[in-house]
Design a protein around this motif. Structure first.
Motif, PDB file in Angstrom:
ATOM      1  N   ASP A 121       0.967  -1.315   0.170  1.00 49.29           N
ATOM      2  CA  ASP A 121       0.012  -0.321  -0.233  1.00 49.29           C
ATOM      3  C   ASP A 121       0.906   1.142   0.242  1.00 49.29           C
ATOM      4  O   ASP A 121       0.094   2.560   0.200  1.00 49.29           O
ATOM      5  CB  ASP A 121      -1.096  -0.235   1.675  1.00 49.29           C
ATOM      6  CG  ASP A 121      -2.408  -1.020   0.643  1.00 49.29           C
ATOM      7  OD1 ASP A 121      -2.255  -1.480  -0.027  1.00 49.29           O
ATOM      8  OD2 ASP A 121      -2.513  -1.867   2.326  1.00 49.29           O
ATOM      9  N   ARG A 122       2.332   1.592   0.378  1.00 50.46           N
ATOM     10  CA  ARG A 122       2.951   2.316   0.400  1.00 50.46           C
ATOM     11  C   ARG A 122       2.585   2.977   1.507  1.00 50.46           C
ATOM     12  O   ARG A 122       2.554   4.036   1.050  1.00 50.46           O
ATOM     13  CB  ARG A 122       2.874   3.247  -0.994  1.00 50.46           C
ATOM     14  CG  ARG A 122       3.681   2.400  -2.536  1.00 50.46           C
ATOM     15  CD  ARG A 122       4.166   1.694  -2.345  1.00 50.46           C
ATOM     16  NE  ARG A 122       5.180   1.216  -3.990  1.00 50.46           N
ATOM     17  CZ  ARG A 122       4.858   0.082  -4.070  1.00 50.46           C
ATOM     18  NH1 ARG A 122       4.118  -0.714  -3.518  1.00 50.46           N
ATOM     19  NH2 ARG A 122       5.234  -0.433  -5.888  1.00 50.46           N
ATOM     20  N   SER A 154      15.189   2.964  -1.395  1.00 49.96           N
ATOM     21  CA  SER A 154      15.486   2.111  -0.270  1.00 49.96           C
ATOM     22  C   SER A 154      14.644   1.370   1.210  1.00 49.96           C
ATOM     23  O   SER A 154      14.999   0.590   1.055  1.00 49.96           O
ATOM     24  CB  SER A 154      17.024   2.442   0.215  1.00 49.96           C
ATOM     25  OG  SER A 154      16.397   3.347   0.359  1.00 49.96           O
ATOM     26  N   HIS A 155      13.635   2.148   0.826  1.00 46.62           N
ATOM     27  CA  HIS A 155      12.781   2.329   1.842  1.00 46.62           C
ATOM     28  C   HIS A 155      11.621   1.058   1.187  1.00 46.62           C
ATOM     29  O   HIS A 155      11.239   0.276   1.920  1.00 46.62           O
ATOM     30  CB  HIS A 155      11.708   3.460   2.475  1.00 46.62           C
ATOM     31  CG  HIS A 155      11.085   3.499   3.284  1.00 46.62           C
ATOM     32  ND1 HIS A 155      10.254   4.871   4.219  1.00 46.62           N
ATOM     33  CD2 HIS A 155      10.963   2.639   4.484  1.00 46.62           C
ATOM     34  CE1 HIS A 155       9.978   4.211   5.331  1.00 46.62           C
ATOM     35  NE2 HIS A 155      10.229   2.777   5.235  1.00 46.62           N
ATOM     36  N   LEU A 156      10.786   1.178   0.244  1.00 49.95           N
ATOM     37  CA  LEU A 156      10.589   0.345  -1.002  1.00 49.95           C
ATOM     38  C   LEU A 156      11.088  -1.205  -0.707  1.00 49.95           C
ATOM     39  O   LEU A 156      10.476  -1.889  -0.688  1.00 49.95           O
ATOM     40  CB  LEU A 156      10.213   0.903  -2.239  1.00 49.95           C
ATOM     41  CG  LEU A 156       9.618  -0.010  -2.861  1.00 49.95           C
ATOM     42  CD1 LEU A 156       7.791  -0.329  -1.927  1.00 49.95           C
ATOM     43  CD2 LEU A 156       8.694  -0.089  -4.452  1.00 49.95           C
ATOM     44  N   PRO A 457       7.386   3.410  -9.595  1.00 53.08           N
ATOM     45  CA  PRO A 457       8.280   1.955  -8.536  1.00 53.08           C
ATOM     46  C   PRO A 457       7.359   2.192  -6.678  1.00 53.08           C
ATOM     47  O   PRO A 457       6.598   1.516  -6.525  1.00 53.08           O
ATOM     48  CB  PRO A 457       9.539   1.694  -8.462  1.00 53.08           C
ATOM     49  CG  PRO A 457       9.668   1.793  -9.439  1.00 53.08           C
ATOM     50  CD  PRO A 457       8.829   3.269  -9.540  1.00 53.08           C
ATOM     51  N   LEU A 458       7.133   3.378  -6.515  1.00 52.41           N
ATOM     52  CA  LEU A 458       7.016   4.877  -5.352  1.00 52.41           C
ATOM     53  C   LEU A 458       5.776   4.761  -5.267  1.00 52.41           C
ATOM     54  O   LEU A 458       4.977   4.555  -4.198  1.00 52.41           O
ATOM     55  CB  LEU A 458       8.235   5.230  -4.712  1.00 52.41           C
ATOM     56  CG  LEU A 458       8.898   5.408  -4.948  1.00 52.41           C
ATOM     57  CD1 LEU A 458      10.376   6.194  -4.436  1.00 52.41           C
ATOM     58  CD2 LEU A 458      10.038   4.163  -3.707  1.00 52.41           C
ATOM     59  N   ARG A 463      -2.707   2.914  -7.834  1.00 53.24           N
ATOM     60  CA  ARG A 463      -2.994   4.049  -8.565  1.00 53.24           C
ATOM     61  C   ARG A 463      -2.189   3.990  -9.371  1.00 53.24           C
ATOM     62  O   ARG A 463      -1.807   5.495  -9.815  1.00 53.24           O
ATOM     63  CB  ARG A 463      -2.782   5.479  -7.471  1.00 53.24           C
ATOM     64  CG  ARG A 463      -3.662   5.016  -6.534  1.00 53.24           C
ATOM     65  CD  ARG A 463      -3.546   6.163  -4.913  1.00 53.24           C
ATOM     66  NE  ARG A 463      -3.430   7.357  -5.312  1.00 53.24           N
ATOM     67  CZ  ARG A 463      -2.166   7.924  -5.357  1.00 53.24           C
ATOM     68  NH1 ARG A 463      -1.454   7.262  -4.307  1.00 53.24           N
ATOM     69  NH2 ARG A 463      -2.065   9.396  -5.148  1.00 53.24           N
ATOM     70  N   CYS A 464      -1.088   3.576  -9.805  1.00 51.09           N
ATOM     71  CA  CYS A 464      -0.448   4.272 -11.552  1.00 51.09           C
ATOM     72  C   CYS A 464      -0.792   3.956 -12.194  1.00 51.09           C
ATOM     73  O   CYS A 464      -0.961   2.543 -12.609  1.00 51.09           O
ATOM     74  CB  CYS A 464       1.120   3.467 -10.518  1.00 51.09           C
ATOM     75  SG  CYS A 464       2.900   3.278 -11.532  1.00 51.09           S
TER      76      CYS A 464
END
Length: 659
Positions: A121-122, A154-156, A457-458, A463-464
């Motif tokens: 869900d980011r 990097s967080h993803l 990617p983020l 929604r992308c």
């Protein structure tokens, strides 16, 4: 599917289980529910064990308390029963601690799967902090493409906890053409802020290493239970020591052995370890004079004074890496169970299995030795061991035998830990996004960059908006126009971030992607400097100069967003035309966004630009008007503007402006 037990009960079959093939969201929900159920069961078991421990303790204590109140002929029964109950109590304590570890693992598994849902869900706030990467100042793309920090690539990717893992991840994201060090353990334990390296020369091993990494990621994407165990092992293991402690450990590994050059000390220790205890026993039996054990003890003490400082220093150096060693031991045990089907995974598996008994057991043996050496911290324990058995020389001998056998392999083990974590993280990324693919790298042919269904990617997958994107060959550029908030900058960042993922060997947010092995050079997030006396316009010029210099040095992928906003329109158009003309004279490829709809019509650029644009739609009437964006890329230049309408929507317009 691996069971929810302790780390010592890993599954031995990490190939894909049909139940693991569910949609990522369903998979994480099922695993989280299973972990929650297991945690409840273990909590109930701990409650029962607590009651049994109380009963066993009372059963052990009461018989001994009754000894003064019962006849002596009942003592054997009471002592026997109390002793048996005491043994049961200690067995229950050990079992209780084991169940506690299993409960912690179950709760952590529940957390890991909840984080998997948050990653889909980011939901960045529900994830642990991103792995810390040291981004060098003026890095050509890290800040522009959001590679580090919160809500970053990097967080993803996440799922990287150890120091070697962070170092490998940093190198792959910030310096993807650099080969991973083969024999320099220290370089894999520290973050190295170095500028990116040039693209690999023809005939280098980089393309083959990239293909091997892609192959390994595909295999690990099909083994979610193994990936979960890898993340679990890294997260629940004790935190490693400080960097200087780990460096002491590595420096000890590089030192030459001492005892082989001083064998007399070892032989003397072995003789004294027999002589002193034997003469002490014979003296107690009245068979030998008391001077003999005294001489033996004095000799042992003299030997201790001779080697004690050296032994203590080496014991301390070996112990300095113990926190990391415990972490690596569990991860290396998993590396020994990597599934087949990949050249790189086969290499990692072989690296940790050789020399026999393998990395994990060898590290466990080193921990046993350092634990034994820890007796020196208690004078009441250490002094008798020294006087009777010449303790230090024997423990030092065990330590040096370990050093001789395994020191040269430690760098490979550390490298394996880092590669394993990052490959598992990339595998998790592919598992979470089954519609992502892998980039195909083109040679020096005229083809440049093309992607089908390219997304950022983020952005949350639901929604992308995906677009088909193609960058023209060198000597031409992609010019992206459109109104504010339409998606121009996001498109450039999607190209750049996916290029980095491709160069790192990870999956890309595209159905298909073909590209050349080029580093991105970006000018998107330029900042002025009050301290350095650098205005925004000057900072932007300096950044563009870096991009042009890089393009002159060799092929690059340039991504420029709204060039030279810090000056007036006329000068901006002229300056942008000069910069772009310089870039078009090189072998670089790339794209540029602009609000200047006349830029592509200038004589220098007219036949060298491929125009594409984003479009918006005005919805409503009067004061209730708003904008809707579909974020779909269309051919040709944009034909509309929306700045005045946005001003009006924000309540700052006169109401007379038109979009």
């Amino acid at each position: 599917m691996a069971s929810y037990g302790t780390k010592t009960h890993y599954s031995t079959n990490y190939q894909l289980n049909p139940r693991d093939a569910a949609a990522p969201r369903d998979y994480y929900r099922a695993r989280e529910a299973l972990a929650r159920k297991d945690a409840v069961r273990l909590e109930q078991k701990l409650l029962r064990l607590s009651r049994f421990r109380i009963v066993a303790f009372l059963a052990a204590a009461i018989p001994f308390l009754l000894l003064e109140t019962v006849p002596r002929d009942a003592w054997p029964a009471l002592i026997g029963g109390g002793s048996a109950a005491g043994l049961s109590f200690f067995a229950l304590v050990a079992h209780y601690r084991r169940i506690q570890r299993e409960l912690r693992s179950a709760r952590l598994r529940q957390t890991l799967n909840a984080e998997g849902l948050a990653r889909l869900d980011r939901n960045w706030d529900a994830l642990p902090p991103a792995p810390v990467l040291a981004v060098p100042q003026d890095h050509p793309f890290a800040d522009d493409l959001d590679l580090a920090g919160r809500a970053s690539l990097s967080h993803l990717i996440g799922r990287v906890t150890t120091a070697p893992g962070r170092s490998v991840l940093q190198q792959l994201l910030l310096d993807p053409f650099a080969p991973l060090p083969a024999n320099e353990a220290d370089s894999l334990l520290r973050i190295r802020p170095e500028p990116p390296r040039p693209i690999p020369t023809p005939g280098s091993t980089w393309p083959e290493a990239l293909r091997e990494r892609q192959e390994a990621v595909k295999v690990l994407a099909q083994a979610p239970a193994l990936r979960e165990d890898i993340e679990l092992s890294a997260r629940e293991a004790p935190k490693g020591g400080a960097a200087h402690d780990t460096r002491r450990f590595l420096e000890w590994l590089a030192e030459p052995l001492w005892l082989p050059e001083h064998r007399l000390h070892l032989y003397a220790g072995r003789v004294l370890a027999i002589f002193t205890p034997v003469t002490s026993v014979t003296w107690l039996l009245g068979l030998t004079p008391g001077v003999l054990p005294v001489l033996g003890a004095l000799g042992a003490y003299a030997l201790h004074r001779a080697i004690g400082p050296l032994a203590t220093r080496r014991f301390s150096a070996a112990e300095a890496g113990e926190g990391d060693l415990k972490t690596w031991s569990s991860l290396l045990a998993l590396a020994a169970q990597l599934p087949e089907g990949s050249v790189l995974l086969d290499r990692l598996r072989k690296r940790v299995r050789e020399p026999v008994p393998g990395a994990s057991r060898a590290i466990e043996r080193l921990i046993q030795i350092t634990d034994t050496a820890g007796a020196r911290r208690s004078t009441m324990t250490h002094l008798p061991l020294v006087l009777f058995f010449s303790w230090d020389v024997h423990v030092l001998n065990w330590l040096e035998r370990w050093h001789a056998r395994h020191a040269t392999a430690v760098a490979g083990w550390i490298k394996t830990v880092g590669e394993l974590e990052v490959l598992a993280a990339f595998g998790g990324l592919l598992h979470d996004h089954p519609d992502w693919g892998f980039a195909e790298f083109l040679d020096e042919s005229p083809a440049a960059f093309s992607a089908t269904g390219l997304g950022h990617p983020l952005l949350q997958p639901a929604r992308c908006v995906r677009n088909d994107v193609e960058l023209p060959v060198a000597g031409r550029l992609l010019l992206v126009t459109g109104s504010n908030m339409a998606g121009k900058t996001t498109l450039l960042r999607a190209i750049g971030v996916n290029q980095i993922l491709a160069l790192a060997g990870g999956p890309v947010a595209a159905v298909r992607m073909k590209t050349r092995a080029l580093l991105p050079w970006c000018a998107m997030r330029v900042r002025d400097s009050l301290e350095g006396g650098v205005s925004y316009f000057l900072a932007e010029l300096q950044r563009l100069k870096q991009v042009v210099d890089a393009a002159n040095a060799g092929p690059v992928l340039f991504l420029l967003d709204e060039m030279l906003q810090g000056t007036n329109s006329a000068e901006r158009r002229t300056a942008a035309r000069i910069v772009l003309s310089r870039l078009l004279e090189t072998a670089a490829i790339g794209g540029v966004t602009t609000h200047d709809l006349e830029l592509s019509a200038t004589p220098e650029l007219k036949d060298r630009v491929v125009d594409v644009h984003f479009r918006e739609q005005v919805v409503g009437a009067g004061g209730g008007r708003t904008l809707q964006f579909d974020y779909l890329l269309r051919p040709g230049p944009a034909t509309s503007r929306n700045a005045l309408l946005l001003l009006e929507i924000a309540g700052l317009g006169s109401g007379k402006g038109t979009p």
